[in-house]
Write a protein that holds these residues in place. Structure first.
Motif, PDB file in Angstrom:
ATOM      1  N   TYR A  39     -12.217   9.401 -13.811  1.00 44.38           N
ATOM      2  CA  TYR A  39     -13.024   9.926 -12.709  1.00 44.38           C
ATOM      3  C   TYR A  39     -12.193   9.888 -11.433  1.00 44.38           C
ATOM      4  O   TYR A  39     -11.520   8.894 -11.153  1.00 44.38           O
ATOM      5  CB  TYR A  39     -14.297   9.100 -12.521  1.00 44.38           C
ATOM      6  N   ILE A  40     -12.265  10.973 -10.659  1.00 40.75           N
ATOM      7  CA  ILE A  40     -11.561  11.049  -9.378  1.00 40.75           C
ATOM      8  C   ILE A  40     -12.557  11.456  -8.301  1.00 40.75           C
ATOM      9  O   ILE A  40     -13.259  12.470  -8.419  1.00 40.75           O
ATOM     10  CB  ILE A  40     -10.408  12.071  -9.424  1.00 40.75           C
ATOM     11  N   GLY A  41     -12.632  10.655  -7.236  1.00 42.68           N
ATOM     12  CA  GLY A  41     -13.428  11.008  -6.076  1.00 42.68           C
ATOM     13  C   GLY A  41     -12.605  11.844  -5.117  1.00 42.68           C
ATOM     14  O   GLY A  41     -11.494  11.453  -4.744  1.00 42.68           O
ATOM     15  N   THR A  42     -13.113  12.994  -4.727  1.00 43.06           N
ATOM     16  CA  THR A  42     -12.370  13.913  -3.869  1.00 43.06           C
ATOM     17  C   THR A  42     -13.134  14.186  -2.577  1.00 43.06           C
ATOM     18  O   THR A  42     -14.231  13.671  -2.355  1.00 43.06           O
ATOM     19  CB  THR A  42     -12.099  15.251  -4.581  1.00 43.06           C
ATOM     20  N   HIS A  43     -12.556  15.030  -1.758  1.00 43.08           N
ATOM     21  CA  HIS A  43     -13.146  15.399  -0.469  1.00 43.08           C
ATOM     22  C   HIS A  43     -14.435  16.195  -0.641  1.00 43.08           C
ATOM     23  O   HIS A  43     -15.270  16.246   0.265  1.00 43.08           O
ATOM     24  CB  HIS A  43     -12.121  16.229   0.316  1.00 43.08           C
ATOM     25  N   GLU A  44     -14.631  16.815  -1.805  1.00 45.11           N
ATOM     26  CA  GLU A  44     -15.773  17.717  -2.003  1.00 45.11           C
ATOM     27  C   GLU A  44     -16.561  17.399  -3.265  1.00 45.11           C
ATOM     28  O   GLU A  44     -17.233  18.271  -3.820  1.00 45.11           O
ATOM     29  CB  GLU A  44     -15.292  19.165  -2.039  1.00 45.11           C
ATOM     30  N   GLY A  45     -16.501  16.158  -3.735  1.00 47.74           N
ATOM     31  CA  GLY A  45     -17.243  15.792  -4.937  1.00 47.74           C
ATOM     32  C   GLY A  45     -16.383  15.009  -5.907  1.00 47.74           C
ATOM     33  O   GLY A  45     -15.273  14.588  -5.585  1.00 47.74           O
ATOM     34  N   MET A  46     -16.895  14.830  -7.116  1.00 52.68           N
ATOM     35  CA  MET A  46     -16.196  14.044  -8.128  1.00 52.68           C
ATOM     36  C   MET A  46     -15.892  14.905  -9.351  1.00 52.68           C
ATOM     37  O   MET A  46     -16.692  15.742  -9.752  1.00 52.68           O
ATOM     38  CB  MET A  46     -17.050  12.832  -8.553  1.00 52.68           C
ATOM     39  N   ILE A  47     -14.700  14.676  -9.918  1.00 56.72           N
ATOM     40  CA  ILE A  47     -14.324  15.371 -11.144  1.00 56.72           C
ATOM     41  C   ILE A  47     -14.011  14.339 -12.217  1.00 56.72           C
ATOM     42  O   ILE A  47     -13.741  13.176 -11.926  1.00 56.72           O
ATOM     43  CB  ILE A  47     -13.122  16.316 -10.934  1.00 56.72           C
ATOM     44  N   SER A  48     -14.048  14.785 -13.481  1.00 61.04           N
ATOM     45  CA  SER A  48     -13.852  13.867 -14.593  1.00 61.04           C
ATOM     46  C   SER A  48     -13.090  14.555 -15.712  1.00 61.04           C
ATOM     47  O   SER A  48     -13.151  15.778 -15.877  1.00 61.04           O
ATOM     48  CB  SER A  48     -15.213  13.388 -15.121  1.00 61.04           C
ATOM     49  N   SER A  49     -12.361  13.741 -16.480  1.00 59.08           N
ATOM     50  CA  SER A  49     -11.660  14.218 -17.673  1.00 59.08           C
ATOM     51  C   SER A  49     -11.897  13.243 -18.812  1.00 59.08           C
ATOM     52  O   SER A  49     -11.778  12.033 -18.635  1.00 59.08           O
ATOM     53  CB  SER A  49     -10.156  14.342 -17.406  1.00 59.08           C
ATOM     54  N   LYS A  50     -12.232  13.777 -19.972  1.00 62.82           N
ATOM     55  CA  LYS A  50     -12.437  12.946 -21.163  1.00 62.82           C
ATOM     56  C   LYS A  50     -11.236  12.985 -22.099  1.00 62.82           C
ATOM     57  O   LYS A  50     -11.252  12.364 -23.161  1.00 62.82           O
ATOM     58  CB  LYS A  50     -13.702  13.389 -21.901  1.00 62.82           C
ATOM     59  N   ASP A  51     -10.182  13.732 -21.723  1.00 62.39           N
ATOM     60  CA  ASP A  51      -9.026  13.901 -22.618  1.00 62.39           C
ATOM     61  C   ASP A  51      -7.708  13.640 -21.887  1.00 62.39           C
ATOM     62  O   ASP A  51      -6.742  14.375 -22.041  1.00 62.39           O
ATOM     63  CB  ASP A  51      -9.028  15.285 -23.259  1.00 62.39           C
ATOM     64  N   GLN A  52      -7.685  12.588 -21.075  1.00 62.85           N
ATOM     65  CA  GLN A  52      -6.475  12.136 -20.394  1.00 62.85           C
ATOM     66  C   GLN A  52      -5.872  13.183 -19.464  1.00 62.85           C
ATOM     67  O   GLN A  52      -4.651  13.284 -19.307  1.00 62.85           O
ATOM     68  CB  GLN A  52      -5.432  11.673 -21.412  1.00 62.85           C
ATOM     69  N   GLY A  53      -6.741  13.961 -18.821  1.00 64.38           N
ATOM     70  CA  GLY A  53      -6.281  14.882 -17.800  1.00 64.38           C
ATOM     71  C   GLY A  53      -5.911  16.261 -18.275  1.00 64.38           C
ATOM     72  O   GLY A  53      -5.435  17.081 -17.488  1.00 64.38           O
ATOM     73  N   ASN A  54      -6.148  16.565 -19.532  1.00 62.75           N
ATOM     74  CA  ASN A  54      -5.844  17.909 -20.033  1.00 62.75           C
ATOM     75  C   ASN A  54      -6.874  18.926 -19.557  1.00 62.75           C
ATOM     76  O   ASN A  54      -6.530  20.073 -19.258  1.00 62.75           O
ATOM     77  CB  ASN A  54      -5.777  17.904 -21.562  1.00 62.75           C
ATOM     78  N   THR A  55      -8.141  18.531 -19.510  1.00 65.10           N
ATOM     79  CA  THR A  55      -9.193  19.393 -18.979  1.00 65.10           C
ATOM     80  C   THR A  55     -10.060  18.575 -18.029  1.00 65.10           C
ATOM     81  O   THR A  55     -10.182  17.354 -18.177  1.00 65.10           O
ATOM     82  CB  THR A  55     -10.069  19.981 -20.101  1.00 65.10           C
ATOM     83  N   TRP A  56     -10.676  19.285 -17.066  1.00 68.14           N
ATOM     84  CA  TRP A  56     -11.462  18.614 -16.026  1.00 68.14           C
ATOM     85  C   TRP A  56     -12.770  19.353 -15.804  1.00 68.14           C
ATOM     86  O   TRP A  56     -12.856  20.576 -15.989  1.00 68.14           O
ATOM     87  CB  TRP A  56     -10.695  18.576 -14.700  1.00 68.14           C
ATOM     88  N   SER A  57     -13.778  18.609 -15.375  1.00 69.72           N
ATOM     89  CA  SER A  57     -15.047  19.215 -14.993  1.00 69.72           C
ATOM     90  C   SER A  57     -15.634  18.445 -13.820  1.00 69.72           C
ATOM     91  O   SER A  57     -15.266  17.297 -13.556  1.00 69.72           O
ATOM     92  CB  SER A  57     -16.034  19.216 -16.163  1.00 69.72           C
ATOM     93  N   THR A  58     -16.550  19.091 -13.091  1.00 66.68           N
ATOM     94  CA  THR A  58     -17.294  18.376 -12.066  1.00 66.68           C
ATOM     95  C   THR A  58     -18.231  17.385 -12.750  1.00 66.68           C
ATOM     96  O   THR A  58     -18.586  17.552 -13.916  1.00 66.68           O
ATOM     97  CB  THR A  58     -18.096  19.342 -11.194  1.00 66.68           C
TER      98      THR A  58
END
Length: 298
Positions: A39-58
């Motif tokens: 999980y990464i907190g950003t300036h405009e919301g949070m994103i997440s990856s379940k596969d070690q950063g290969n794909t991301w979603s809000t």
């Protein structure tokens, strides 16, 4: 106040899959969750990856500016920062908490009063939380704030011995085996406090630590992004920050600003940088894959 200030956008349609080339603006914290997701907190919301950063979603509809984003050892997430244009909450956010990996957030304290840019917690007792406010004057101005009840009540501490300009503090960590002992990574070196942040002394004048975390192993070693006159890299310490062993990832003119280790697999480490890049290691820090380059998803 707490129940009245829960925030949820009922019009949310669920997570949005991000595409290669999508850009992330200003990362303000990252973590591995207890299930091994990122999980990464950003300036405009949070994103997440379940596969070690290969794909991301809000993660949800929350458009917070997630300042000071931090995960407690019990898995709860906390953050400070600012509400986004879709969030009807006072500014700044004070202390918010999520118990469901960022799906929902509740106000805990200091709503409309404080924006903590750095937050840290006691690994053995997650009810002990520290927040660093780097600017302003008065009751809610610059200083270190401490809570011993999970963030509901806070004591302001005027730190003696740290750089007067608290913007020079880049990282803060509570040593797991010493309830009132903290280390602070600053432009002037690493400082140590043994009284919960009230007084500080120089701990390591030859080292600039820009990111701290606790390894979720049996001995709760420390891991950091550490810079000396001879080298810069992710390093681990098995003696509470007295000595450091190099792992890898010299970012040259850039530097790591957040770091986390997967509690499900200690070989997996994630580091973000001031340049908004993200690097993942699958082998304990020897080799690294850049999964986000200068804010752009691969």
């Amino acid at each position: 106040l707490i129940s009245a200030c829960s925030s949820k956008d009922e019009s949310a349609s669920g997570p949005v899959q991000l595409k290669s080339g999508d850009t992330i603006d200003h990362m303000h914290g990252l973590t591995y969750s207890n299930d091994g997701s990122i999980y990464i907190g950003t300036h405009e919301g949070m994103i997440s990856s379940k596969d070690q950063g290969n794909t991301w979603s809000t993660v949800s509809s929350y458009d917070f500016d997630f300042m000071g984003f931090h995960t407690l050892s019990n898995g709860d997430m906390i953050t400070s920062g600012h509400p986004g244009p879709k969030t009807d909450l006072p500014n700044p956010l004070g202390v918010m908490k999520s118990t469901d990996n960022g799906e929902t957030w509740d106000s805990v304290a200091l709503l409309g009063k404080i924006d903590f840019h750095i937050m840290a917690s006691d690994y053995n007792n997650p009810d002990i939380i520290y927040g660093l406010n780097q600017m302003g004057e008065g009751e809610y101005g610059a200083g270190i704030f401490k809570s011993t009840d999970g963030g509901q009540n806070w004591e302001k501490i005027e730190p003696k011995g740290l750089p007067e300009d608290l913007h020079k503090v880049y990282g803060l960590i509570a040593l797991p085996d010493y309830e009132n002992t903290l280390l602070a990574g600053t432009e002037n070196g690493v400082f140590r406090s043994d009284d919960g942040g009230k007084t500080w002394v120089m701990h390591d004048s030859e080292r600039f630590i820009t990111a701290f975390s606790v390894l979720p192993n049996e001995t709760k070693d420390l891991i950091s992004y550490s810079i000396t006159k001879d080298d810069a890299a992710v390093m681990i310490s098995k003696d509470d920050g007295v000595t450091w062993e190099k792992l890898g990832l010299n970012l040259d003119q850039d530097a790591g600003n957040y770091i986390s280790v997967n509690p499900k697999n200690l070989e997996q480490i994630i580091v973000s940088s001031f340049n908004n890049s993200v690097f993942v290691s699958e082998d304990g820090g020897q080799n690294w894959n850049e999964v986000i380059k200068a804010g752009a998803l691969n």
